[in-house]
Structure formats: structure tokens, C-alpha cells
Scaffold this active site. Structure first.
Site, PDB file in Angstrom:
ATOM      1  N   HIS A  40     146.208  60.618  36.877  1.00  0.00           N
ATOM      2  CA  HIS A  40     145.244  61.260  37.779  1.00  0.00           C
ATOM      3  C   HIS A  40     144.809  60.292  38.866  1.00  0.00           C
ATOM      4  O   HIS A  40     143.842  59.545  38.689  1.00  0.00           O
ATOM      5  CB  HIS A  40     144.036  61.721  36.970  1.00  0.00           C
ATOM      6  CG  HIS A  40     144.383  62.669  35.863  1.00  0.00           C
ATOM      7  ND1 HIS A  40     144.972  62.263  34.691  1.00  0.00           N
ATOM      8  CD2 HIS A  40     144.233  64.018  35.765  1.00  0.00           C
ATOM      9  CE1 HIS A  40     145.169  63.306  33.908  1.00  0.00           C
ATOM     10  NE2 HIS A  40     144.727  64.391  34.535  1.00  0.00           N
ATOM     11  N   HIS A 275     144.609  65.810  41.889  1.00  0.00           N
ATOM     12  CA  HIS A 275     143.871  65.633  40.635  1.00  0.00           C
ATOM     13  C   HIS A 275     144.738  65.033  39.523  1.00  0.00           C
ATOM     14  O   HIS A 275     144.412  63.973  38.997  1.00  0.00           O
ATOM     15  CB  HIS A 275     143.272  66.966  40.166  1.00  0.00           C
ATOM     16  CG  HIS A 275     142.873  66.937  38.730  1.00  0.00           C
ATOM     17  ND1 HIS A 275     141.701  66.387  38.298  1.00  0.00           N
ATOM     18  CD2 HIS A 275     143.542  67.329  37.604  1.00  0.00           C
ATOM     19  CE1 HIS A 275     141.642  66.445  36.979  1.00  0.00           C
ATOM     20  NE2 HIS A 275     142.745  67.018  36.532  1.00  0.00           N
ATOM     21  N   SER A 397     115.259  73.981   6.578  1.00  0.00           N
ATOM     22  CA  SER A 397     116.304  74.567   5.735  1.00  0.00           C
ATOM     23  C   SER A 397     117.331  73.552   5.263  1.00  0.00           C
ATOM     24  O   SER A 397     117.949  73.730   4.217  1.00  0.00           O
ATOM     25  CB  SER A 397     117.049  75.665   6.510  1.00  0.00           C
ATOM     26  OG  SER A 397     116.172  76.711   6.832  1.00  0.00           O
ATOM     27  N   GLU A 439     123.611  72.360  18.911  1.00  0.00           N
ATOM     28  CA  GLU A 439     124.542  71.747  17.962  1.00  0.00           C
ATOM     29  C   GLU A 439     125.614  70.912  18.653  1.00  0.00           C
ATOM     30  O   GLU A 439     125.966  69.820  18.193  1.00  0.00           O
ATOM     31  CB  GLU A 439     125.238  72.817  17.104  1.00  0.00           C
ATOM     32  CG  GLU A 439     124.332  73.569  16.151  1.00  0.00           C
ATOM     33  CD  GLU A 439     123.654  74.766  16.800  1.00  0.00           C
ATOM     34  OE1 GLU A 439     123.835  74.984  18.028  1.00  0.00           O
ATOM     35  OE2 GLU A 439     122.933  75.491  16.086  1.00  0.00           O
ATOM     36  N   HIS A 501     126.649  84.340   9.069  1.00  0.00           N
ATOM     37  CA  HIS A 501     126.155  83.036   8.640  1.00  0.00           C
ATOM     38  C   HIS A 501     126.927  82.461   7.450  1.00  0.00           C
ATOM     39  O   HIS A 501     126.683  81.335   7.053  1.00  0.00           O
ATOM     40  CB  HIS A 501     124.667  83.142   8.266  1.00  0.00           C
ATOM     41  CG  HIS A 501     123.754  83.220   9.449  1.00  0.00           C
ATOM     42  ND1 HIS A 501     123.954  84.114  10.477  1.00  0.00           N
ATOM     43  CD2 HIS A 501     122.649  82.507   9.786  1.00  0.00           C
ATOM     44  CE1 HIS A 501     123.004  83.950  11.384  1.00  0.00           C
ATOM     45  NE2 HIS A 501     122.204  82.977  10.991  1.00  0.00           N
TER      46      HIS A 501
HETATM   47  C1  LIG Z   1     136.983  70.302  27.658  1.00  0.00           C
HETATM   48  C2  LIG Z   1     138.095  70.133  28.651  1.00  0.00           C
HETATM   49  N1  LIG Z   1     138.628  71.214  29.210  1.00  0.00           N
HETATM   50  C3  LIG Z   1     139.655  71.093  30.080  1.00  0.00           C
HETATM   51  C4  LIG Z   1     140.167  69.869  30.374  1.00  0.00           C
HETATM   52  C5  LIG Z   1     141.363  69.741  31.311  1.00  0.00           C
HETATM   53  N2  LIG Z   1     140.892  69.142  32.573  1.00  0.00           N
HETATM   54  C6  LIG Z   1     141.036  67.843  32.815  1.00  0.00           C
HETATM   55  S1  LIG Z   1     140.276  67.386  34.239  1.00  0.00           S
HETATM   56  C7  LIG Z   1     139.794  68.979  34.538  1.00  0.00           C
HETATM   57  C8  LIG Z   1     138.928  69.340  35.708  1.00  0.00           C
HETATM   58  C9  LIG Z   1     138.994  68.393  36.774  1.00  0.00           C
HETATM   59  O1  LIG Z   1     137.966  68.592  37.702  1.00  0.00           O
HETATM   60  P1  LIG Z   1     136.831  67.527  37.851  1.00  0.00           P
HETATM   61  O2  LIG Z   1     136.119  67.399  36.572  1.00  0.00           O
HETATM   62  O3  LIG Z   1     136.024  67.906  39.028  1.00  0.00           O
HETATM   63  O4  LIG Z   1     137.591  66.184  38.101  1.00  0.00           O
HETATM   64  P2  LIG Z   1     138.336  65.765  39.447  1.00  0.00           P
HETATM   65  O5  LIG Z   1     139.442  66.743  39.660  1.00  0.00           O
HETATM   66  O6  LIG Z   1     137.335  65.806  40.521  1.00  0.00           O
HETATM   67  O7  LIG Z   1     138.827  64.408  39.163  1.00  0.00           O
HETATM   68  C10 LIG Z   1     140.232  69.828  33.549  1.00  0.00           C
HETATM   69  C11 LIG Z   1     139.976  71.274  33.523  1.00  0.00           C
HETATM   70  C12 LIG Z   1     139.574  68.750  29.765  1.00  0.00           C
HETATM   71  N3  LIG Z   1     139.994  67.515  29.973  1.00  0.00           N
HETATM   72  N4  LIG Z   1     138.521  68.915  28.913  1.00  0.00           N
END
Ligand SMILES: Cc1ncc(C[n+]2csc(CCOP(=O)(O)OP(=O)(O)O)c2C)c(N)n1
Length: 694
Positions: A40, A275, A397, A439, A501
Site C-alpha cells: 500500500h 491505496h 450478572s 463489547e 441469548h
Molecule cells: C475490518 C477491515 N475491513 C476491511 C479491510 C480491508 N481494507 C483495507 S484498507 C481499507 C480501506 C482503506 O481506506 P482508508 O482507511 O481510508 O485508508 P487509505 O486508503 O486512505 O490508506 C479496507 C476496506 C480491513 N483491513 N479491515
């Protein structure tokens, strides 16, 4: 002084050095991603300036000792930008070489795809699942506040560090971040600062199609202090914002830094294409040319930049030395406190920590294992100041409150409503954490507490709601963090609350997670041993799965000692000659059921062995011969009884064995009716056993 001189373009030498350093980070990241053909690059290109300012001007750390306890904590919540962190770690002098970076994302490399705690020196927590790191940072700030309140004395601030995170759009979109931010605002965690990489772009799109709330106002509503930096390349602006964050000691701070993903790339700037894929050889060249960087060689680190980053080594050594001096003076003035603090930071248990754990006398009526757990917790807590935690609004609980040991809350402002107080006062020294109905954040926050160190954290809720916590539980297991979770109301026998539950598949699904110990004790004394195991285990999470309903306290003069729990499964009752025709095995509340069935079967002349099997993981860790001694390979008639899905039990009962289990959802009815209707009664166990033998 010379750094203040301006050149012919009116730029100071210090500005030039800053740019050189920032571009060094950028292109180390870009080159590593390009070489790995995976990664990335967009995030490091945009976020390098804010990370640079934080790491070179604010962060208190010692690259030569990543374990120094009073270091500031840094969390790259946007873990996909891992190369940003690896660049900083290498450049500032951590044990991460340029060769490691050249091996980015390769098998066995110290620079894995996403940052992994315990794998790369200087990585505080494993990130990648978005939102988790942000919530971890809240846990770290809680740990710091609690340790500071407990151990600092006037003139001796031996615990005094900040927590910083860098979070992305994805982090702030995830629900876990909302929960954690809400709690952090309520708790007024003034030493927590999050830099938000506000680049308007996510993995698949621009944020205008998904994320349009006013983030600053949202965080202000949570009780955060916010500062906006409209230009992510404005180092003075970032610097001023970080100063303002540091100055606000009563609120956590969110710094919204407007950045551009893929900054500097002529064709991928502001595009989601920057990205998650390498820029491509040609675009790397164009980007380097555009930012005035030599196209060759890759992985270029100019000497001046390295020298500047490596100032961190001398600064860090100096800061740690000052901290050690403070600690030495503190140890003179407060020897007992200092010893306790050092012990908890090492993660050692004190001598006699367990000497108040009760032995529960045999009792046919008995007590719920959740009740026994509460008694054990309150017996050990006074001797274990590091034990801290709470529930997601369920402690009446789950019986997880530490009575009289204080409630963690800001010192002022909680007086108005003291309902739910566990006694001992409201302050940051309080050991009872009130997570609220959150949670998911609770799971991630206890991970942050454990990763911080100096505390042994626990969380608690109903077993069914562990589903809301699966991501942080998995990460705790992946990181090998010592956290304890207390999950009560562990089966259909919780009764009238009904199928929403009543857990059915949760035990199986938790047992599927590697490096996690799940223990479902069968009575009060097994519960006491389960807590011993949970507290003695230092390198992985432990889940205690406990009953809502009372279960008899087994007569250990008649049946084997509960200490057998340590081995995961043990012969609690045997056939007279040790040669069983039938093995009954069970966990938790079903142990007493198989004992009762065995007594009846014996009157029919059947030689029965009963195996209490509270923990598959503890049992599986035994050598084969010990496991064979409990479950002899020659004994084929085996019946397991557990109020959950059968999945996995065939490993122990074998192809010819049977399982009395729950293969559908529960129902709303009193517990005794539920158990009878679902076959958890002596009649059914005996009938199934006889059918097996026939
Ligand atoms: C819980 C989760 N869902 C999906 C992903 C896959 N994923 C990696 S980065 C991203 C989104 C990237 O957008 P952003 O957070 O704005 O980062 P940027 O592109 O600006 O670096 C996704 C959906 C992940 N890593 N974690």
C-alpha cells in the site's frame, strides 16, 4: 543556527532537511512495495509528513530499547500503511535493517504485510483489521492513567507517557472505533492523541459516497478536543496541532490532517488506485521525478536524512536514563511501591498470590460457576494490583466486579450518579473498568491494556455476545496477549431469555481460534483452578466459560481432585478395575450429569469412566501417552455430553462414539425444562450409552 539560513529560493536548510527526511520515508515505502509487487504505497506518500513530525519532534522512545516501560506508545491503526512504520523504525534505529525492508512481505521477513506485535521490534500492536488499533490505543491510554494514578507520588512521576495513533478513514468508519472513542471521551483520556489521515479516499472509492458526517463535530460530541490541519504537508501546522493536543490534558485529541493519498504521483494522486497496489515501475519513476528524488538507486537513504533520524538514538538513551534515575530515586523513597511496579511490569506473579483462593466444600445444591468465579476473583484481587477489568454493563450478572477496589473514571464529574459503583471511590486508580454496552471495544481495549503492560486485564459479558468480540479475541490470540475473558450464561440452560441469548455454536467457534485457551469448568473448585491457569498463563488469552445456573459442588473425596483441570481433561471417576467398558466425557455443567449417569449405569453392571474435559487446548498440549491414559485408544464406546454443537467432539469420541449436543437454536423456557427437552438428563445419557454399547 545554520539550519535557519535561507538559500536562493528562500527555503531554510532545516526545511530542506525535513523534506529530505519525509521523501526518504516516502520512497523507502514506495520502493519496498514495488519490489514486493504488493502493498500500500498511497497512505505513506500522504501521511509521511505527520508521522515525521510526530516521531522526530514529539514521540518519547528509545530505538535501542523498545521495551522501556515509560516510552510513548505509537499505534499505526491503518496497518495497511505498514511501510510507513517500518521506514520510521529502520530510520530511527530500531533493530530492523534495510535488508529486512527489502524483504517486505516475504516469508519469514521482519517486515510482514501488516505490523505484527512480537515480530518486529517497536511494533506495539498488530494492526490491519481496521478500527482495532485505534481502540487498542484507548486501552493503552487507560493503562497509563491507571498506573500513573496508582504509582506516581508528588515529585515522582515515574509513569508519564502519551499514546499516539494514526488512523485512516476506514478506522474511523468501523463501529469499534466509535465505541472506543465514545468511552475515551467519557473517560477524558487527555494523554491520547489520534492523527487522522483525512485523505477522502478508501480502498474502493472516494469517501463522498460513504462517509459524509462531520468527523470533527462527531468527535467533539464524544468529548474530544479536535484540531484541523488543512494541509497535510504543513509541518508547522502539524507541529502546532500536536502541541495543542499535548496542552489539553483533560480531553483526548483528534487531529484531522487533510492529506492526499498517493501524494506526488502524477497519475495516482487522490486516486483509490494508489491505496493497495504498487504504483508500477513507470509511475514510481514519474513520482520520484515529480518530488525531485533520484530515480536510482531504489531504497536510497541520504546520509543527512539518516543522521537526522538517528538523533532518536541519543535522545532516547537520554530520556530513558532520566527515567531510570527517577525510578531509582523513587525506589529509595517508596521501596515497596517500586518493587510492586517493577514486578507487574515484568509480568511476574507475587509470592502467595493465590493463598486466599477458597476451597469449596461439597454441596449438592452448589453454586453457579459464575458465582464461584466472582468469589475467586475477589479473593485474589487484593494481592494482585495488576488485575483490572470489568464487563460490558453486565457485572451484576457476570460477577466480575472487584468489590471495594475503586471505579476507573475521571476523578471529577462522576459523583452525580454513583449507581453501579463497586466501592473504593471514583478515580483513575480504580480497578473496575466500566466499558458500558460496548463489547467490541471492550475486547480491543483489553488488548491495548495487555499490550501496554503492567496490568492483567479482563473483560466480561454473556457467552453469546462473545460474537461481538471475535475480531479482538482473534487478535489477542495472534499477538499472544495475556488477557482473560469471563463469559457467563454459557448454554441453553440460561433459560427464559430464549434463543437470542442461548449460545449454541459459540464454544466451537472460539475453540477454532489458534493460540487461545478456552476453559469451561464443571463446578466451583474447577472454577478456582481455571482462574489459577488463567492468571499463570502469561503468553496467550484465556477464556473462562461459566454457567448461569447452580451446579453441584462435586465431592472431591469421592471423585478426583479439581486440580486435574490443569491437564484439560482428567479421569474424575473411574471403573472399579480401571478398565472401562464405556467412557462418558463432558465439560462445564454437564460434568455432574455424566457422574449421575455413571452411578446409575454402574448399578446395571456397566464399568464407566467419567472424564471431565474443561479445556481441549490444555488437553491437546499433553504428550500422547498422557492423553492415551485418559482416553485409552482401546476404549471405543465413548459418549460426550455438552450443551452446544457437537462440532469437534468427534476428535475425542472417535468414529464409533456419540455426542449429546445441541444442533438447533434454543428456546424460551425455564432451565430445567430446556435441559430435559434437549436431552440433558440422566435418562437420555443412560439410554444413549446403552445404545452405544449395544
Ligand atoms: C475490518 C477491515 N475491513 C476491511 C479491510 C480491508 N481494507 C483495507 S484498507 C481499507 C480501506 C482503506 O481506506 P482508508 O482507511 O481510508 O485508508 P487509505 O486508503 O486512505 O490508506 C479496507 C476496506 C480491513 N483491513 N479491515
Amino acid at each position: 543556527m545554520i539550519h535557519g539560513c535561507r538559500d536562493s529560493e528562500g527555503v531554510t536548510m532545516s526545511d530542506r532537511l525535513d523534506q529530505l527526511c519525509i521523501n526518504t520515508m516516502r520512497f523507502l515505502s514506495v520502493d519496498a512495495v514495488q519490489k514486493a509487487k504488493s502493498g500500500h504505497p498511497g497512505m505513506p506518500l500522504g501521511a509521511a509528513p505527520m508521522a515525521y513530525v510526530l516521531w522526530t519532534r514529539f514521540l518519547k522512545h528509545n530505538p535501542r530499547n523498545p521495551d522501556w516501560f515509560d516510552r510513548d506508545r505509537f499505534v499505526l491503526s491503518a496497518g495497511h500503511g505498514s511501510m510507513l512504520l517500518y521506514s520510521l523504525l529502520h530510520l530511527t534505529g530500531y533493530d530492523l535493517s534495510l535488508d529486512d525492508i527489502r524483504q517486505f512481505r516475504q516469508f519469514g521477513s521482519k517486515a510482514p504485510g501488516h505490523p505484527e506485535r512480537g515480530h518486529t521490534p517497536g511494533v506495539e500492536t498488530t494492526t490491519g483489521p481496521l478500527g482495532q488499533g485505534f481502540a487498542n490505543s484507548v486501552g493503552m491510554a487507560i493503562a497509563e492513567a491507571q498506573l500513573a494514578a496508582r504509582y506516581n507520588r508528588p515529585g515522582f512521576d515515574v509513569i508519564d507517557h502519551a499514546t499516539y495513533a494514526i488512523a485512516s478513514d476506514g478506522d474511523l468508519m468501523e463501529g469499534v472505533a466509535s465505541e472506543a472513542a465514545s468511552l475515551a471521551g467519557h473517560l477524558r483520556l487527555g494523554k491520547l492523541t489520534c492523527l487522522y489521515d483525512d485523505n477522502y479516499v478508501t480502498l474502493a472509492a472516494g469517501t463522498d459516497i460513504t462517509f459524509s458526517e462531520d468527523r470533527a463535530r462527531r468527535f467533539e460530541a464524544y468529548g474530544w478536543h479536535t484540531v484541523s490541519v488543512p494541509d497535510g504537508n504543513d509541518l508547522a501546522g502539524i507541529d502546532a496541532a500536536l502541541r495543542a493536543a499535548r496542552a489539553d490534558v483533560t480531553r483526548p485529541s483528534l487531529i484531522l490532517v487533510r492529506t492526499h493519498i498517493g501524494y506526488g504521483s502524477p497519475n495516482k494522486h487522490d486516486s483509490f488506485e494508489a491505496h493497495g497496489s504498487p504504483l508500477g515501475v513507470e509511475e514510481v519513476r514519474l513520482t520520484k521525478e515529480n518530488l525531485g528524488w533520484p530515480v536510482e538507486p531504489p531504497f536510497l537513504i541520504p546520509e543527512a536524512a539518516l543522521a537526522h533520524f538517528r538523533d532518536a538514538v541519543t535522545r532516547g538513551a537520554r530520556a530513558e536514563a532520566a527515567s531510570s534515575e527517577r525510578m531509582a530515586a523513587y525506589a529509595q523513597a517508596f521501596p515497596a511501591l517500586a518493587e510492586e511496579l517493577m514486578r507487574t511490569l515484568r509480568g511476574d506473579l507475587p509470592r502467595d498470590w493465590d493463598s486466599d483462593i477458597p476451597v469449596f466444600p461439597p454441596d449438592a445444591k452448589g453454586m453457579a460457576t459464575r458465582v464461584a468465579s466472582g468469589k475467586v476473583m475477589n479473593a485474589v484481587a487484593p494481592r494482585l494490583p495488576e488485575l483490572t477489568g470489568g464487563s460490558a454493563d453486565l457485572d451484576p450478572s457476570t460477577f466480575t466486579a472487584l468489590t471495594g477496589l475503586g471505579d476507573f473514571n475521571p476523578p471529577a464529574g462522576s459523583e452525580a450518579d454513583t449507581q453501579g459503583s463497586e466501592g473504593g471511590g471514583w478515580s483513575y486508580a480504580g480497578r473496575n473498568l466500566h466499558f458500558g454496552v460496548r463489547e467490541h471495544a471492550m475486547g480491543a481495549i483489553v488488548n491495548g491494556l495487555a499490550a501496554h503492560g503492567g496490568v492483567v486485564p479482563y473483560g466480561s459479558t454473556f457467552l453469546i455476545f462473545s460474537d461481538y468480540m471475535r475480531p479482538p479475541i482473534r487478535l489477542a490470540a495472534l499477538m499472544g496477549l495475556h488477557v482473560v475473558h469471563v463469559f457467563t450464561h454459557d448454554s441453553i440452560a440460561l433459560g427464559e431469555d430464549g434463543p437470542t441469548h442461548q449460545p449454541v455454536e459459540q464454544l466451537a467457534s472460539l475453540r477454532a481460534i489458534p493460540n487461545l485457551t478456552v476453559i469451561r469448568p464443571g463446578d466451583a473448585n474447577e472454577t478456582a483452578v481455571a482462574w489459577r491457569v488463567a492468571l499463570e498463563t502469561r503468553n496467550r488469552p484465556v477464556l473462562l466459560v461459566l454457567s448461569r445456573q447452580a451446579v453441584p459442588t462435586i465431592d472431591r473425596s469421592r471423585y478426583a481432585s479439581a486440580e486435574g483441570l490443569r491437564r484439560g481433561a482428567y479421569v474424575i471417576r473411574d471403573a472399579a478395575d480401571g478398565k472401562p467398558a464405556l467412557i462418558l466425557m463432558a465439560s462445564g455443567s454437564e460434568v455432574t450429569l455424566i457422574l449421575a449417569a455413571a452411578e446409575r449405569l454402574q448399578t446395571q453392571g456397566i464399568a464407566v469412566r467419567c472424564v471431565s474435559m474443561p479445556s481441549w487446548e490444555l488437553f491437546d498440549a499433553l504428550p500422547q501417552y498422557e492423553r492415551d491414559a485418559v482416553l485409552p485408544p482401546s476404549a471405543h464406546a465413548r459418549l460426550a455430553v455438552e450443551a452446544g454443537v457437537a462440532q469437534g467432539w468427534h476428535r475425542y469420541v472417535g468414529a464409533t462414539g456419540g455426542v449429546i449436543s445441541v444442533e438447533r437454536f434454543g428456546a424460551s423456557a425455564p432451565a430445567d425444562v430446556m435441559l430435559r427437552e434437549y436431552g440433558f438428563c440422566v435418562d437420555n445419557v443412560c439410554a444413549r450409552a446403552q445404545a452405544l454399547l449395544a
